[in-house]
Scaffold this motif. Sequence first.
Motif, PDB file in Angstrom:
ATOM      1  N   ALA A 137       0.813  -0.393  16.357  1.00  0.00           N
ATOM      2  CA  ALA A 137       1.912   0.544  16.532  1.00  0.00           C
ATOM      3  C   ALA A 137       2.882   0.472  15.358  1.00  0.00           C
ATOM      4  O   ALA A 137       3.356   1.500  14.861  1.00  0.00           O
ATOM      5  CB  ALA A 137       2.643   0.248  17.841  1.00  0.00           C
ATOM      6  N   GLU A 138       3.147  -0.731  14.914  1.00  0.00           N
ATOM      7  CA  GLU A 138       4.048  -0.907  13.764  1.00  0.00           C
ATOM      8  C   GLU A 138       3.429  -0.355  12.494  1.00  0.00           C
ATOM      9  O   GLU A 138       4.095   0.323  11.698  1.00  0.00           O
ATOM     10  CB  GLU A 138       4.372  -2.385  13.599  1.00  0.00           C
ATOM     11  N   ILE A 139       2.137  -0.615  12.303  1.00  0.00           N
ATOM     12  CA  ILE A 139       1.441  -0.127  11.107  1.00  0.00           C
ATOM     13  C   ILE A 139       1.389   1.393  11.092  1.00  0.00           C
ATOM     14  O   ILE A 139       1.682   2.042  10.087  1.00  0.00           O
ATOM     15  CB  ILE A 139       0.012  -0.706  11.046  1.00  0.00           C
ATOM     16  N   GLU A 183      -6.197  -1.784   6.814  1.00  0.00           N
ATOM     17  CA  GLU A 183      -7.056  -1.102   5.833  1.00  0.00           C
ATOM     18  C   GLU A 183      -7.331   0.338   6.268  1.00  0.00           C
ATOM     19  O   GLU A 183      -7.289   1.263   5.450  1.00  0.00           O
ATOM     20  CB  GLU A 183      -8.375  -1.863   5.680  1.00  0.00           C
ATOM     21  N   ALA A 184      -7.621   0.531   7.556  1.00  0.00           N
ATOM     22  CA  ALA A 184      -7.888   1.885   8.052  1.00  0.00           C
ATOM     23  C   ALA A 184      -6.647   2.762   7.950  1.00  0.00           C
ATOM     24  O   ALA A 184      -6.726   3.939   7.594  1.00  0.00           O
ATOM     25  CB  ALA A 184      -8.376   1.813   9.494  1.00  0.00           C
ATOM     26  N   ALA A 185      -5.503   2.200   8.289  1.00  0.00           N
ATOM     27  CA  ALA A 185      -4.257   2.966   8.227  1.00  0.00           C
ATOM     28  C   ALA A 185      -3.959   3.426   6.805  1.00  0.00           C
ATOM     29  O   ALA A 185      -3.441   4.529   6.595  1.00  0.00           O
ATOM     30  CB  ALA A 185      -3.105   2.126   8.761  1.00  0.00           C
ATOM     31  N   GLY A 192      -9.355  -2.389  19.057  1.00  0.00           N
ATOM     32  CA  GLY A 192      -9.864  -2.986  20.285  1.00  0.00           C
ATOM     33  C   GLY A 192     -11.114  -3.816  20.057  1.00  0.00           C
ATOM     34  O   GLY A 192     -11.482  -4.084  18.905  1.00  0.00           O
ATOM     35  N   PRO A 193     -11.740  -4.241  21.140  1.00  0.00           N
ATOM     36  CA  PRO A 193     -11.361  -3.965  22.519  1.00  0.00           C
ATOM     37  C   PRO A 193     -10.114  -4.765  22.932  1.00  0.00           C
ATOM     38  O   PRO A 193     -10.036  -5.963  22.671  1.00  0.00           O
ATOM     39  CB  PRO A 193     -12.584  -4.408  23.328  1.00  0.00           C
ATOM     40  N   VAL A 194      -9.173  -4.076  23.557  1.00  0.00           N
ATOM     41  CA  VAL A 194      -7.949  -4.753  23.982  1.00  0.00           C
ATOM     42  C   VAL A 194      -8.276  -5.797  25.043  1.00  0.00           C
ATOM     43  O   VAL A 194      -7.784  -6.925  25.000  1.00  0.00           O
ATOM     44  CB  VAL A 194      -6.918  -3.735  24.510  1.00  0.00           C
ATOM     45  N   LEU A 209      -6.206  -7.308  12.581  1.00  0.00           N
ATOM     46  CA  LEU A 209      -5.035  -6.774  11.888  1.00  0.00           C
ATOM     47  C   LEU A 209      -5.404  -6.290  10.494  1.00  0.00           C
ATOM     48  O   LEU A 209      -4.969  -5.219  10.059  1.00  0.00           O
ATOM     49  CB  LEU A 209      -3.952  -7.851  11.808  1.00  0.00           C
ATOM     50  N   ALA A 210      -6.242  -7.048   9.786  1.00  0.00           N
ATOM     51  CA  ALA A 210      -6.632  -6.647   8.431  1.00  0.00           C
ATOM     52  C   ALA A 210      -7.400  -5.326   8.456  1.00  0.00           C
ATOM     53  O   ALA A 210      -7.178  -4.445   7.610  1.00  0.00           O
ATOM     54  CB  ALA A 210      -7.477  -7.747   7.784  1.00  0.00           C
TER      55      ALA A 210
END
Length: 232
Positions: free
Chosen positions: A173-175, A137-139, A150-152, A132-133
């Motif tokens: 998806a939320e981010i 950060e990427a977003a 991933g990997p999912v 998540l972090a």
Amino acid sequence: MTSSPTPSVPSARTSRSRRLAALDAARLYLCTDARTEQGDLEAFLHAAYEGGVDIIQLRDKRLEARAEIAALELLGRIAAEHGRLFAVNDRADLALLVGADVFHVGQGDLTTAQARTILGPDVLVGRSTHSLAQAREAAEDPGLDYFCVGPVWATPTKPGRPPVGLDLVADAAEIGTALHPPKPWFAIGGIDTARVPQLRAAGAERIVVVRAITQAARPREAATMLRNALLG
């Protein structure tokens, strides 16, 4: 040659705005090796694009630089024929040499600033994330154009890396949608046609696949099935 159902990329491939528009429309991203054992790279690439793949990334750590450049030049030519995007993994020098549309990096590879120093502003840059972090950060990184989560599910293409599960997909998806404008992101890892509905339910609209197409007896049909499952 059968036309693809996906939106086409305008011919001026050096335009960042046009690449971004193609990325925004993209749903199906394929990673493949150079298919040295099969000896069918050219036919395979045509089949994948014809089946509905929007982006193809060549990722083959076994290749020497000259062989990788030759394979990437072939990929670039075929991508242009189909009006699609093509991506280089990890090697910014090769991405620059072959005029790649997309450059993709992992967590331990070049930073966004380093990649931009080499490639300039027009090439699209994406990054893999596994938490998540990292996804957040990427977003929030203005130099990145997309990210992957991933990997999912566990996959032999990423040995030893634990699966992140569908919860991180839902978080991504939320981010991604909270940003203005939203940043494209892709779910990756262990994905096949049967698992696409679970990803869609978790909020994923874009996927990256490897084996679901590279190991298919009919790559074109496999790509079409994946795309149809995504678009529902």
